[in-house]
Design a protein around this motif. Structure first.
Motif, short mmCIF file in Angstrom:
data_model
loop_
_atom_site.label_atom_id
_atom_site.label_comp_id
_atom_site.label_asym_id
_atom_site.label_seq_id
_atom_site.Cartn_x
_atom_site.Cartn_y
_atom_site.Cartn_z
N HIS A 121 0.83 -1.21 0.00
CA HIS A 121 0.00 0.00 0.00
C HIS A 121 0.87 1.26 0.00
O HIS A 121 0.59 2.23 -0.72
N TYR A 122 1.90 1.23 0.83
CA TYR A 122 2.81 2.38 0.92
C TYR A 122 3.44 2.65 -0.45
O TYR A 122 3.51 3.81 -0.91
N GLY A 123 3.88 1.58 -1.11
CA GLY A 123 4.48 1.75 -2.43
C GLY A 123 3.49 2.31 -3.45
O GLY A 123 3.82 3.23 -4.21
N ASP A 124 2.26 1.80 -3.44
CA ASP A 124 1.25 2.28 -4.38
C ASP A 124 0.97 3.77 -4.17
O ASP A 124 0.85 4.55 -5.13
N ILE A 125 0.88 4.16 -2.90
CA ILE A 125 0.57 5.56 -2.58
C ILE A 125 1.75 6.46 -2.95
O ILE A 125 1.56 7.56 -3.48
N LEU A 126 2.97 5.99 -2.67
CA LEU A 126 4.16 6.78 -3.07
C LEU A 126 4.20 6.98 -4.58
O LEU A 126 4.54 8.06 -5.08
N PHE A 127 3.86 5.92 -5.32
CA PHE A 127 3.90 6.01 -6.78
C PHE A 127 2.94 7.10 -7.27
O PHE A 127 3.27 7.88 -8.15
#
Length: 570
Positions: free
Chosen positions: A527-533
């Motif tokens: 989730h963190y990666g998706d949001i950072l992207f």
């Protein structure tokens, strides 16, 4: 509320109430009848009838102070605003001022004032009681404590001095005076008071301990050691002397001697098992705070278990420590030993179940949950654990049956029924039947609108489907307000904002969620990666996806994100 009121009032009514001895004039006679009938209803624990009759009595005789007192007391317990509180106290005060010898009512009035931090009025009332009833030591103690709560420490000392003048030197009074002097930051008087007690019995282990503890509290380590050392010389086998020395060596940073005396205390047959567990718990907490070696803790447990191999409390504490250290199999072993000794302990079964869930040993988790229910058939909340474990095993129909059966048994308990429905909703969600899960979540919230676990799971379910996102946000916001440091709830809130394309808010909350854990889950990293992207930070997003993939190497979606360095919709 009224039932609670009657329980509190029962202490006042333990003896014949003063009100029953009052003479009622012609005007008040009907009111008196209602009042005495109210007293009878109170004794029968019929709160609604009690308050109704008391209210009628007060309306008929508003100037009758004893009726006003109890009507004011009931009104106070039901008051929800400051003006209502003030009005209730005013009704009670009228009787206290006009009948100063009604000590029972006065004591109740003082206690209530003190509980609501109205210390000046509480003290005034107690001063009157003590003046009129000087032989009552209990009232003097209460007055001194009330002075202390109101930070009138010097006045409290005066009362304790008067008690000592009548009763002689005592540990109870001296300890209270020491506490007052410490609160006044008066080091000299603190030491003198401790010495005053000590000199009354200089060979007392307890008084030497108090003397040493006072010096240690004041940072005077060398002086403290004199008394701790004397304790050991007076009685080398006394565990309190050994604990005192262990504490002393901790204060000067000598871990070798600290451990030596702690070992002596914990292996001392004169120290009860319950206190050993308490001391060991505090010691472990201390070592954790100091980031000290776990080898010292293991050694302590080894010593303890050699001496007390069949004490469930020690096994339980060791299991908790091992679980905190993520030594899960060893933890299960210790909880299992504890269960061999106390097989009905539901908490130990739950610990085995939770640890088994963490390491994905779902069959053992299920067995533990079923065993817990077998030994504790009245604890229907255990059915929630059974159903959740069955979901992990993909035995959905069994999970549904467990929930339905528990729901039938718990229908009189709204909160538990709401929790069971929430678990049933989670089960249908896992089965992919979102129509059923949404309906059941709604039923759960109808019973208990503030059930935050249901609110979170329902909100997350909606966010995953990008459905009713405003509703999901409202539900998730309630959980965050209730538990702002809960990483699971923060993750849901972040994911709702992600689905609403409010990426800045999503980033803020996912970072809060990440910071709640030492070891975040692969889903949280993803989730963190998706949001950072989506916040235009692709390199940082890739880092998080890689962390997620390390923890969940079988995820094809994560592999695609890492290999292509870009976000993919599921």
């Amino acid at each position: 509320m009224l039932f609670s009121l009657l329980v509190q009032l029962s202490a006042v009514a333990a003896q014949k109430t003063d009100a029953e001895s009052y003479m009622w004039n012609a005007t008040d006679r009907k009111a008196g009848y209602y009042f005495l009938e109210a007293v009878r209803m109170r004794q029968l624990v019929k709160p609604d009838a009690y308050f109704d009759l008391l209210n009628r009595a007060h309306q008929l005789a508003p100037d009758n102070t004893i009726i006003s007192f109890y009507y004011g007391y009931c009104s106070l317990l039901l008051a929800n605003t400051d003006p209502k509180v003030d009005a209730s106290f005013a009704l009670m005060k009228k009787h206290i001022d006009s009948h100063p010898d009604d000590f029972r009512e006065a004591r109740l009035y003082a206690v209530l004032n003190s509980r609501l931090s109205r210390f000046a009025e509480a003290s005034r009332t107690l001063e009157n009681i003590v003046e009129r009833n000087p032989a009552s030591i209990d009232d003097k103690y209460t007055l001194a404590r009330t002075y202390a709560l109101g930070k009138e420490f010097a006045k409290a000392v005066e009362i304790y001095d008067s008690i000592e003048a009548n009763e002689g030197i005592s540990q109870q009074v001296s300890m209270q005076k020491i506490e007052m002097y410490l609160s006044m930051s008066d080091t000299l008087k603190t030491i003198n008071e401790a010495r005053h007690l000590y000199e009354s019995a200089p060979r007392s282990i307890v008084y030497n301990d108090i003397m040493g503890s006072v010096f240690q509290h004041l940072g005077m380590a060398d002086s403290a050691f004199v008394y701790f050392d004397k304790m050991e010389k007076l009685d080398p086998t006394n565990p309190e002397a050994q604990l005192a020395k262990s504490s002393y060596y901790y204060s000067i940073g000598d871990s070798i001697n600290q451990d030596k005396f702690m070992y002596r205390a914990l292996t001392n047959e004169n120290l009860g098992v319950e206190q050993k567990v308490e001391e060991l718990t505090n010691y472990i907490r201390q070592l954790y705070q100091d980031n000290d070696s776990s080898a010292r803790i293991d050694n302590l447990f080894s010593v303890m278990l050699e001496q007390h191999p069949h004490e469930a409390a020690i096994r339980r504490l060791y299991g908790s420590y091992l679980a905190n250290e993520k030594r899960y199999e060893e933890a299960v072993e210790q909880f299992s030993y504890a269960l061999d000794i106390e097989p009905t302990n539901a908490d130990d079964w739950k610990n085995v179940m939770v640890i088994s869930m963490i390491i994905k040993d779902y069959k053992r988790a299920l067995a533990a949950a079923e065993k817990a229910l077998e030994f504790n058939p009245d604890q229907l909340n255990l059915c929630l654990y059974i159903a959740s474990t069955l979901v992990q095993l993909k035995e959905y129909q069994r999970a549904v049956e467990v929930c339905r059966d528990a729901l039938e048994k718990a229908k009189k308990d709204k909160r538990l029924s709401s929790d069971i429905l929430g678990t049933l909703g989670d089960t249908y969600q896992a089965m992919g039947d979102t129509v059923a899960s949404d309906s059941i979540y709604e039923q759960a919230l109808a019973l208990e609108p503030g059930n935050i676990n249901v609110l979170n799971n329902y909100a997350y379910s909606l966010s995953v489907r990008s459905k009713d996102l405003d509703k999901a946000e409202r539900m998730s916001a309630i959980t965050i307000k209730e538990q702002p440091e809960n990483g699971t709830y923060l993750d849901t809130y972040a994911w709702v904002f992600f689905k609403k394309r409010e990426y800045n808010l999503a980033l803020m909350y996912i970072e809060k969620a990440i910071n709640c854990y030492d070891d975040p889950s692969p889903e949280l990293f993803e989730h963190y990666g998706d949001i950072l992207f989506m916040n235009q930070q692709p390199e940082k997003a890739l880092e998080q996806w890689q962390k997620a993939l390390e923890l969940n190497p079988d995820s094809d979606l994560l592999k695609r994100k890492v290999e292509n360095k870009t976000y993919f919709y599921e």
